[in-house]
Design a protein around this motif. Structure first.
Motif, mmCIF file in Angstrom:
data_model
loop_
_atom_site.group_PDB
_atom_site.id
_atom_site.type_symbol
_atom_site.label_atom_id
_atom_site.label_comp_id
_atom_site.label_asym_id
_atom_site.label_seq_id
_atom_site.Cartn_x
_atom_site.Cartn_y
_atom_site.Cartn_z
ATOM 1 N N ASN A 1 -26.437 -20.641 -97.940
ATOM 2 C CA ASN A 1 -26.623 -19.339 -98.581
ATOM 3 C C ASN A 1 -27.249 -18.351 -97.598
ATOM 4 N N GLU B 1 -22.524 -5.700 -102.059
ATOM 5 C CA GLU B 1 -21.421 -6.430 -102.689
ATOM 6 C C GLU B 1 -20.860 -7.447 -101.708
ATOM 7 N N ARG C 1 -18.316 -8.924 -105.633
ATOM 8 C CA ARG C 1 -19.423 -9.557 -106.361
ATOM 9 C C ARG C 1 -20.699 -8.783 -106.034
ATOM 10 N N HIS C 2 -21.327 -8.209 -107.072
ATOM 11 C CA HIS C 2 -22.591 -7.488 -106.863
ATOM 12 C C HIS C 2 -23.695 -8.529 -106.701
ATOM 13 N N ILE C 3 -24.304 -8.605 -105.503
ATOM 14 C CA ILE C 3 -25.294 -9.660 -105.259
ATOM 15 C C ILE C 3 -26.712 -9.123 -105.083
ATOM 16 N N ASN C 4 -26.867 -7.872 -104.693
ATOM 17 C CA ASN C 4 -28.215 -7.333 -104.465
ATOM 18 C C ASN C 4 -28.273 -5.845 -104.734
ATOM 19 N N ASP D 1 -18.717 -14.923 -96.008
ATOM 20 C CA ASP D 1 -18.580 -13.741 -96.874
ATOM 21 C C ASP D 1 -18.682 -12.461 -96.052
ATOM 22 N N PHE E 1 -31.941 -10.414 -106.730
ATOM 23 C CA PHE E 1 -30.756 -11.165 -106.332
ATOM 24 C C PHE E 1 -29.922 -11.437 -107.584
ATOM 25 N N TRP E 2 -28.776 -10.811 -107.651
ATOM 26 C CA TRP E 2 -27.903 -10.981 -108.808
ATOM 27 C C TRP E 2 -26.946 -12.151 -108.637
ATOM 28 N N GLY E 3 -26.788 -12.587 -107.403
ATOM 29 C CA GLY E 3 -25.897 -13.708 -107.130
ATOM 30 C C GLY E 3 -25.970 -14.087 -105.667
ATOM 31 N N PRO E 4 -25.460 -15.273 -105.290
ATOM 32 C CA PRO E 4 -25.557 -15.730 -103.903
ATOM 33 C C PRO E 4 -24.394 -15.237 -103.048
ATOM 34 N N SER E 5 -24.590 -15.306 -101.742
ATOM 35 C CA SER E 5 -23.488 -15.140 -100.792
ATOM 36 C C SER E 5 -23.605 -16.270 -99.780
#
Length: 507
Positions: free
Chosen positions: A158, A225, A238-241, A202, A194-198
């Motif tokens: 990650n 994104e 993907r919105h991640i931050n 990526d 953090f809305w999701g991982p990368s």
């Protein structure tokens, strides 16, 4: 976080970060981190960053921050975390206050939305948009694209949260420089989530734009994104931050420079413009509360700072109770009196053994309208504002001392139930300022720095009640005389308190 959890962990969010000092090339940075408290499946990690100059050997604090980590799920269920082992006085203190910081995190969004509603009622600030030197937000938009490579990722693959923050700072700094034509200095980061991982491979797209300027500071919003190869082709982001970064800039003489005004051009620009104002109100309130000084005026009770005033109230009492150096001055059968001197502030603690369940003592002592029944220094007491089930604001009057006016107080009372049996019930009190209750010529408006109760469970039918108060020249002058032995006011009040509690229990 992983040392405590024993499993893989990921960052969920960072509390607002304030940078007090700049770390420069050639200086030594010391970073210390520890888990303050575990909340079932998440934990708070406290981080302290200091910088040391190798030439002068002077060390300064760069930042003190708090991060929330969560354990990665194993199979279908969530990983429940073990409680933190508390070894030192500081461990116990941070453990107690971590629950208060969590309340602020969980309530932040509601506070923000309330301020946004106020902002919309007040109008759209159209006048400021028409200033001749106002700069269109379009001119501050900056986009950057980064490819996540192995050095940018942790041992799970990650992307490092710190790496993402570094890229965000770079793009935000370029956006801010479009206004100041200088080199902006990062002062704080707000709402870093953090809305999701990368992962490695990526493509991360960073979009930064100035939301608003405030004389000597500017807020830049950054959205991140992520795309893998397939998502990149299909344009499925993907919105991640997201985060909001605050900069200022100085000239060669170290003087702060002024930023030009911003001119929103779309509805979304206007929304972000108002959002920056709301966040600034919260940020300033937080800074004021957390840098509390004993000689400053009472905190104003406003929508933007209620969470931080409550935190300050609980934190002040918790810090006072944890201070080393308490000296016992008097001992009766069920009462012990302790004092603590620090500078020109005298604090006292009254420890009472009461034959009553701790939860009932908490219920009776947290309702200050009942205090007139056992404390002769309360002449009247009324609720001015019932904020919620844990916070109330009271107006209290006290009888006059010889040759003086009667005194009055406007105080916030914050009550907290323990999360586990070994922790105390807390009832904290401090003076606040309400615009609806200005000082009256009939009374001498007085101030309570810090006061309240900690109630510990001894058994099902008994508890230890500790009352604390910081005594200043303007608050309860009778105490000074009592501590020299010329009065029995403290003992008498404590005995009346015990009598009141045990009588209520018998009924």
């Amino acid at each position: 976080a992983e040392k405590h959890a024993g499993v893989s962990c990921v960052t969920a969010s960072m509390d607002d970060i304030q940078f007090e000092e700049a770390a420069r090339v050639g200086q030594i940075i010391t970073i210390k981190a520890k888990v303050n408290r575990a909340f079932k499946t998440s934990m708070e990690v406290g981080i302290k960053v200091a910088v040391q100059d190798v030439l002068t050997n002077v060390e300064k604090i760069v930042s003190a921050a708090y991060a929330t980590y969560v354990a990665k799920t194993v199979g279908a269920g969530k990983v429940e975390l073990e409680p933190v082992k508390l070894l030192s006085r500081e461990d116990h203190l941070e453990h107690s206050l971590a629950i208060e910081r969590r309340r602020i995190r969980l309530g932040y969004e509601q506070v923000f939305q309330n301020l946004m509603q106020e902002s919309n009622k007040e109008g759209d600030y159209c006048d400021s948009f028409e200033e001749e030197d106002a700069v269109s937000t379009d001119l501050t938009h900056v986009q950057s694209i980064e490819l996540v490579q192995p050095p940018h990722a942790n041992h799970h693959g990650n992307t490092f949260g710190g790496q993402i923050m570094a890229w965000m700072e770079t793009v935000a700094s370029i956006s801010a420089s479009r206004l100041c034509h200088s080199y902006p200095v990062l002062k704080s980061v707000n709402m870093f989530k953090f809305w999701g991982p990368s992962v490695v491979g990526d493509r991360l797209v960073f979009n930064a734009v100035v939301n608003n300027t405030f004389q000597n500071s500017v807020e830049v919003g950054v959205r991140v994104e992520a795309y893998n190869c397939e998502e990149w082709i299909k344009n499925q982001a993907r919105h991640i931050n997201s985060a909001f970064l605050i900069f200022n800039t100085v000239n060669d003489k170290g003087k702060l420079l002024t930023f030009p005004r911003i001119k929103p051009t779309t509805k979304d620009d206007v929304r972000r413009y108002h959002g920056a104002i709301a966040r600034r109100r919260i940020r300033l309130a937080r800074k004021c509360m957390l840098s509390a000084k004993e000689d400053k005026p009472s905190d104003s009770w406003e929508r933007s700072n209620q969470a931080y005033v409550s935190y300050s109230n609980i934190a002040a009492l918790t810090h006072l109770a944890a201070k080393p150096g308490w000296e016992i001055t008097n001992t009766l059968d069920d009462i012990k009196i302790w004092t603590h001197e620090e500078g020109d502030v005298l604090s006292f603690k009254v420890e009472m053994q009461v034959k009553i369940p701790s939860h009932l003592a908490f219920c009776l002592l947290s309702d200050f309208t009942l205090r007139q029944q056992w404390d002769k220094h309360f002449l009247t007491c009324e609720v001015l504002q019932a904020v919620n089930e844990d916070e109330k604001i009271y107006y209290i009057t006290s009888p006059p001392m010889t040759g003086h006016k009667p005194r009055d107080f406007v105080i916030l009372v914050s009550q907290r139930q323990p999360c586990k049996q070994s922790e105390p019930y807390i009832v904290a009190a401090k003076s606040v300022t309400l615009t609806s209750m200005p000082p009256s010529p009939e009374y001498c408006r007085s101030k309570i720095l810090c006061a309240g109760f900690q109630i510990y469970t001894d058994s099902n039918s008994s508890c230890t009640v500790c009352y604390f108060n910081q005594v200043t020249s303007g608050v309860m002058p009778y105490l000074a005389a009592n501590l020299t032995g010329s009065s029995k006011s403290i003992e008498d009040t404590a005995l009346e308190c015990i009598k009141f509690l045990e009588l209520k229990d018998s009924k």
